[in-house]
Write a protein that holds these residues in place. Sequence first.
Motif, PDB file in Angstrom:
ATOM      1  N   MET A  76      -6.827   6.669   7.899  1.00 29.88           N
ATOM      2  CA  MET A  76      -6.873   7.713   8.413  1.00 29.88           C
ATOM      3  C   MET A  76      -5.647   7.647   9.350  1.00 29.88           C
ATOM      4  N   PHE A  77      -5.471   6.622  10.103  1.00 29.73           N
ATOM      5  CA  PHE A  77      -4.389   6.700  11.018  1.00 29.73           C
ATOM      6  C   PHE A  77      -3.014   6.812  10.302  1.00 29.73           C
ATOM      7  N   ALA A  78      -2.961   5.916   9.412  1.00 28.71           N
ATOM      8  CA  ALA A  78      -1.530   6.097   8.593  1.00 28.71           C
ATOM      9  C   ALA A  78      -1.471   7.461   7.937  1.00 28.71           C
ATOM     10  N   ALA A  79      -2.624   7.948   7.492  1.00 33.02           N
ATOM     11  CA  ALA A  79      -2.146   9.278   6.834  1.00 33.02           C
ATOM     12  C   ALA A  79      -1.771  10.358   7.972  1.00 33.02           C
ATOM     13  N   LEU A  80      -2.423  10.139   9.266  1.00 29.25           N
ATOM     14  CA  LEU A  80      -1.980  11.083  10.397  1.00 29.25           C
ATOM     15  C   LEU A  80      -0.614  10.979  10.785  1.00 29.25           C
ATOM     16  N   PHE A  81      -0.117   9.612  11.009  1.00 29.92           N
ATOM     17  CA  PHE A  81       1.392   9.319  11.091  1.00 29.92           C
ATOM     18  C   PHE A  81       2.291   9.941   9.924  1.00 29.92           C
ATOM     19  N   SER A  82       1.911   9.740   8.675  1.00 30.19           N
ATOM     20  CA  SER A  82       2.658  10.478   7.697  1.00 30.19           C
ATOM     21  C   SER A  82       2.730  11.840   7.816  1.00 30.19           C
ATOM     22  N   LYS A  83       1.676  12.577   8.164  1.00 29.35           N
ATOM     23  CA  LYS A  83       1.522  13.789   8.461  1.00 29.35           C
ATOM     24  C   LYS A  83       2.346  14.509   9.296  1.00 29.35           C
ATOM     25  N   LEU A  84       2.547  13.528  10.245  1.00 28.87           N
ATOM     26  CA  LEU A  84       3.468  14.026  11.787  1.00 28.87           C
ATOM     27  C   LEU A  84       5.229  13.553  11.280  1.00 28.87           C
ATOM     28  N   GLY A  85       5.372  13.269  10.055  1.00 25.83           N
ATOM     29  CA  GLY A  85       6.706  13.061   9.431  1.00 25.83           C
ATOM     30  C   GLY A  85       7.149  11.402   9.756  1.00 25.83           C
ATOM     31  N   VAL A  86       6.356  10.626  10.145  1.00 32.07           N
ATOM     32  CA  VAL A  86       6.622   9.297  10.062  1.00 32.07           C
ATOM     33  C   VAL A  86       6.663   8.319   8.856  1.00 32.07           C
ATOM     34  N   PRO A  87       8.049   8.261   8.234  1.00 32.04           N
ATOM     35  CA  PRO A  87       7.920   7.612   6.853  1.00 32.04           C
ATOM     36  C   PRO A  87       7.160   6.158   6.851  1.00 32.04           C
ATOM     37  N   ILE A  88       6.147   6.463   5.924  1.00 36.12           N
ATOM     38  CA  ILE A  88       5.252   5.001   5.843  1.00 36.12           C
ATOM     39  C   ILE A  88       5.555   4.615   4.201  1.00 36.12           C
ATOM     40  N   LYS A  89       6.243   3.446   4.225  1.00 34.67           N
ATOM     41  CA  LYS A  89       6.318   2.863   2.610  1.00 34.67           C
ATOM     42  C   LYS A  89       4.909   2.239   2.250  1.00 34.67           C
ATOM     43  N   THR A  90       4.532   2.463   1.004  1.00 37.72           N
ATOM     44  CA  THR A  90       3.347   1.849   0.612  1.00 37.72           C
ATOM     45  C   THR A  90       3.687   0.949  -0.565  1.00 37.72           C
ATOM     46  N   THR A  91       2.841   0.020  -0.865  1.00 36.65           N
ATOM     47  CA  THR A  91       3.222  -1.007  -2.064  1.00 36.65           C
ATOM     48  C   THR A  91       2.267  -0.532  -3.170  1.00 36.65           C
ATOM     49  N   ILE A  92       2.363  -0.969  -4.194  1.00 33.50           N
ATOM     50  CA  ILE A  92       1.787  -0.562  -5.479  1.00 33.50           C
ATOM     51  C   ILE A  92       0.564  -1.548  -5.662  1.00 33.50           C
ATOM     52  N   SER A  93      -0.502  -0.976  -6.041  1.00 36.52           N
ATOM     53  CA  SER A  93      -1.454  -1.896  -6.280  1.00 36.52           C
ATOM     54  C   SER A  93      -1.628  -3.119  -7.141  1.00 36.52           C
ATOM     55  N   PRO A  94      -1.654  -4.288  -6.702  1.00 35.98           N
ATOM     56  CA  PRO A  94      -1.617  -5.395  -7.449  1.00 35.98           C
ATOM     57  C   PRO A  94      -2.417  -5.188  -8.565  1.00 35.98           C
ATOM     58  N   THR A  95      -3.499  -4.590  -8.662  1.00 36.58           N
ATOM     59  CA  THR A  95      -4.378  -4.345  -9.886  1.00 36.58           C
ATOM     60  C   THR A  95      -3.623  -3.664 -10.917  1.00 36.58           C
ATOM     61  N   VAL A  96      -3.017  -2.677 -10.662  1.00 32.83           N
ATOM     62  CA  VAL A  96      -2.070  -1.882 -11.525  1.00 32.83           C
ATOM     63  C   VAL A  96      -0.723  -2.823 -12.190  1.00 32.83           C
ATOM     64  N   LEU A  97      -0.376  -3.484 -11.318  1.00 30.86           N
ATOM     65  CA  LEU A  97       0.731  -4.379 -11.768  1.00 30.86           C
ATOM     66  C   LEU A  97       0.256  -5.430 -12.798  1.00 30.86           C
ATOM     67  N   GLU A  98      -0.851  -6.017 -12.360  1.00 30.35           N
ATOM     68  CA  GLU A  98      -1.305  -6.915 -13.306  1.00 30.35           C
ATOM     69  C   GLU A  98      -1.883  -6.431 -14.521  1.00 30.35           C
ATOM     70  N   GLU A  99      -2.537  -5.269 -14.636  1.00 30.52           N
ATOM     71  CA  GLU A  99      -2.757  -4.703 -15.950  1.00 30.52           C
ATOM     72  C   GLU A  99      -1.707  -4.327 -16.600  1.00 30.52           C
ATOM     73  N   ALA A 100      -0.640  -3.937 -16.134  1.00 32.16           N
ATOM     74  CA  ALA A 100       0.516  -3.657 -16.892  1.00 32.16           C
ATOM     75  C   ALA A 100       1.301  -4.840 -17.692  1.00 32.16           C
ATOM     76  N   MET A 101       1.144  -5.806 -16.568  1.00 34.28           N
ATOM     77  CA  MET A 101       1.931  -7.049 -17.118  1.00 34.28           C
ATOM     78  C   MET A 101       1.134  -7.703 -18.276  1.00 34.28           C
ATOM     79  N   ASN A 102      -0.191  -7.523 -18.357  1.00 33.49           N
ATOM     80  CA  ASN A 102      -1.038  -7.999 -19.373  1.00 33.49           C
ATOM     81  C   ASN A 102      -1.094  -6.990 -20.550  1.00 33.49           C
ATOM     82  N   GLY A 103      -0.338  -5.794 -20.380  1.00 38.75           N
ATOM     83  CA  GLY A 103      -0.463  -5.077 -21.603  1.00 38.75           C
ATOM     84  C   GLY A 103      -1.750  -4.159 -21.986  1.00 38.75           C
TER      85      GLY A 103
END
Length: 317
Positions: free
Chosen positions: A16-43
């Motif tokens: 919620m705090f991260a969403a609030l800061f993002s709404k105020l215009g603070v750029p927040i970089k997020t990573t891609i879920s390791p689960t998504v990357l692992e599933e893609a790597m395994n095809g």
Amino acid sequence: MDMEIDLSNLGTVNTMFAALFSKLGVPIKTTISPTVLEEAMNGIVTVRPLPVGTSATGKVDKQCAHFFGVTISEEQAHSGIVVRVTSPAQSKFKLLYFEQEVNGGYGLALQEDSQKTGKVTSAGMYFLHFQVYRMDSTVNALAMAKDPEAAFFKRLEGLQPCEVSALKPGTHIFAVYGDNFFKPASYMIEAMCAKSYEETTERLKEIESKILAKRNDLRQFETEYRKALARFQEVTNRYTQEREAVDDMLRERDNIHCSFTTERTLVNPVGAGCSSSRYTTEHSIPESPENGSLDGRDKSGKKKWFNLNLNRSDKKA
């Protein structure tokens, strides 16, 4: 160094705090879920076909991805390919590009974070056989917040060259990753051949070159601007000092002028000018009864009245 947040490791309150800061215009970089990357790597992901010249819409849950396969011919590969994703709902998402691995899986090669462009959020990848750039809005974000003037000069520093500028014929895997903090991200993804957009392609090539040159110009101009600003502050301070000095000298000059007088000054405080109290060196002579004062006239009248009565008494006697 920029910090990236893994939303899967954040609790509800921190999210919620991260969403609030993002709404105020603070750029927040997020990573891609390791689960998504692992599933893609395994095809073991589901890939939906996306023919060139078509589009697809959908909603993807947060920290999940929808995969698409774009098959291009040799002619299309030579002309260039553009893949774009837009969201009229202004959802946050990532556009991902995967390369085929030897084990049959897919490895992440490129990613573009969505940016607000007008009334929508969008991200795109342009494989047009010339160098194109992506804008990273988080570059020097903290430095720009501390120095508002730096926001202008650093605005183009977020330009980052895209690592891949052309695609070979075959099937290429793209994905739309949901990057909202809570709700699913709605999107529309399109795959286009640049042959139908030759004029637009040339305009993009031209503007990319101009922006790159402008970034170099701004770096030089910032140095000149800082020097000029320092000089301006210096002369502004001198202006204030010179104005005060002139006022003081003119005030002193007026006081000196007032000193040329036949009157003696009783009190002459500093800055009083010519308004000091003075008295003259000549003394006024008060009038005496002999000189025609009121008291003299009264006494003369009384004397005449006394003589008049006295004469009448003598006659009666």
